[in-house]
Design an enzyme around this catalytic site. Sequence first.
Site, PDB file in Angstrom:
ATOM      1  N   ASN A 173       0.804  -1.238   0.000  1.00  0.00           N
ATOM      2  CA  ASN A 173       0.000   0.000   0.000  1.00  0.00           C
ATOM      3  C   ASN A 173       0.830   1.279   0.000  1.00  0.00           C
ATOM      4  OD1 ASN A 173       0.676  -0.560   2.692  1.00  0.00           O
ATOM      5  ND2 ASN A 173      -1.059   0.617   3.447  1.00  0.00           N
ATOM      6  N   GLU A 232       4.273  -3.891  12.407  1.00  0.00           N
ATOM      7  CA  GLU A 232       3.158  -2.951  12.287  1.00  0.00           C
ATOM      8  C   GLU A 232       2.087  -3.668  11.486  1.00  0.00           C
ATOM      9  OE1 GLU A 232       2.733  -0.429  14.039  1.00  0.00           O
ATOM     10  OE2 GLU A 232       4.775  -0.153  14.751  1.00  0.00           O
ATOM     11  N   GLU A 273       8.374   3.168  14.917  1.00  0.00           N
ATOM     12  CA  GLU A 273       9.006   3.486  13.642  1.00  0.00           C
ATOM     13  C   GLU A 273       9.037   5.001  13.476  1.00  0.00           C
ATOM     14  OE1 GLU A 273       8.895   0.552  10.418  1.00  0.00           O
ATOM     15  OE2 GLU A 273       6.776   0.454  10.890  1.00  0.00           O
ATOM     16  N   CYS A 293      -3.138   1.738   6.424  1.00  0.00           N
ATOM     17  CA  CYS A 293      -3.413   1.074   7.712  1.00  0.00           C
ATOM     18  C   CYS A 293      -3.928   2.076   8.722  1.00  0.00           C
ATOM     19  CB  CYS A 293      -2.203   0.313   8.228  1.00  0.00           C
ATOM     20  SG  CYS A 293      -0.686   1.208   8.093  1.00  0.00           S
TER      21      CYS A 293
END
Length: 478
Positions: free
Chosen positions: A151, A249, A458, A283
């Site tokens: 994505n 993640e 992150e 997400c």
Amino acid sequence: MSSPAVAQHLIAGELVGEAAKERRNPARLDQVAVLSPEGGKAEVEAAIVAAAAAQRSWADTPAPARGAILLRAAQLLRERSDEIAEDLVREEGKTLAEATGEVGRAIGVFQFFGSLGWASTGSIYPSSFPGTTVTTRREPLGVVALITPWNFPIAIPAWKAAPALISGNAVVLKPAELTPMSATHLGRALHDAGLPAGVFNVVHGRGRVVGDALARDRRVAGLSFTGSTAVGLQLQQTLNSRGARVQLEMGGKNGVLVLDDADPRKAAQVVAAGAFSLTGQACTATSRVYVTPGIRQAFLEELTTLASGYTPGDGLDAGTKMGPVVSDSQVERHVSAVQDAVDAGSRLLHGEPRADGLYFAPVVATEVAHDAPLATEEIFGPILAVVDVPDYEAGLAAINDSPYGLTAGICTDSLAYSTDFTNRVEAGVVKVNRPTSGLDLHVPFGGIKDSSSNTFREQGHSATDFYTWEKTIYTGTD
Ligand code: ADP
């Protein structure tokens, strides 16, 4: 009609592999967007051997010199931005504006981490032992593997690779099967920027083959993954069983609470942008909204009007605001999820349980029960479940009643409610009067609960923590 882009592995400084596997353009299924090679165990082995051989001298390279290579890669990505963004649209489907923004994100990420070549990587402490100083220094893990989704096919590999590289690690990247070209561009930029052979490798191929081989290999000291919760948790077990470091993640089901005191138009803008940008395939996208009774009607009218502005089209056509869904299997999932919701009594204010090829118009579904699949399961598309709640407390409780905890939002003019919400909501990222998607590159990012491994964040300064360990050094000076 343009000829297909050609993706390659990057192994030991060589762009290799016979590109035979076709990836079709999701906006024009009659066009092959990319041809890519399919790696297997041999390619993984060659990449790990190359990475292991290159890592020590890369770690010994002065950090400012490592940073200069990352900054040069940022410059090359900028020079190639138009070509990379167009290839990204053809393989993934998002709009050209979204793709250009994503390439810009990758550039910014390499600038940020390149400049960390001049940053402090340790601390100095007083010692309780006479004539002694204590210092700490961050050391690289060694060889790290990155497994990434389709994505954000260049931004996610960039935001994992850049902190890994500036910290002195060597990298093997396994990009998503659907989007091999963006990772190839990233590899080329690093290679052309003068990164020594073997320090950054890209192996294309299947998750179950290439990804699994990387996860199991004892020479891989750490693995950073973004993707589905099911695969992430499986990888965590594999890495934990051999004592290696893992960062995950994963999924999300991001909710926004819209309160009576909000401005209905502004709230609708926030929710529509969070739900329908990037075809809902982020997400961090908004997929459930909880609405209190006093604003319900005005908010839904504004939201429906905005949804009708997201007519899906080819991302390369000027004026397209929303691209197609990425694949057949995803679009089938969207259609059946919406059909099931209708069968269970939900009403569609916008959209339908059908698609035209991979074009799927945004869905706004009302009368969705709090525990219905549309309000609880991650679908990963432009589908918004609207759930009625009587008041603030019920809305907050409903948002927290989820196995996921990535992003959450509230639309309100009340400082008391927004403060309470940011304190009590169970999500790694909270937005007040802003869409749940859309993040800065220099601040920590990550979820809680089933959205994340809950270990290391992150992005920003926190990102290098995952790729390093702290050494403590006592030096006697007499
Ligand atoms: P998505 O549903 O977004 O495709 P996945 O979790 O299936 O999410 O995929 C994310 C990444 O994980 C991709 O690069 C994919 O190839 C990889 N992957 C999938 N299955 C496995 C596996 N069993 N082991 C390692 N990597 C995998």
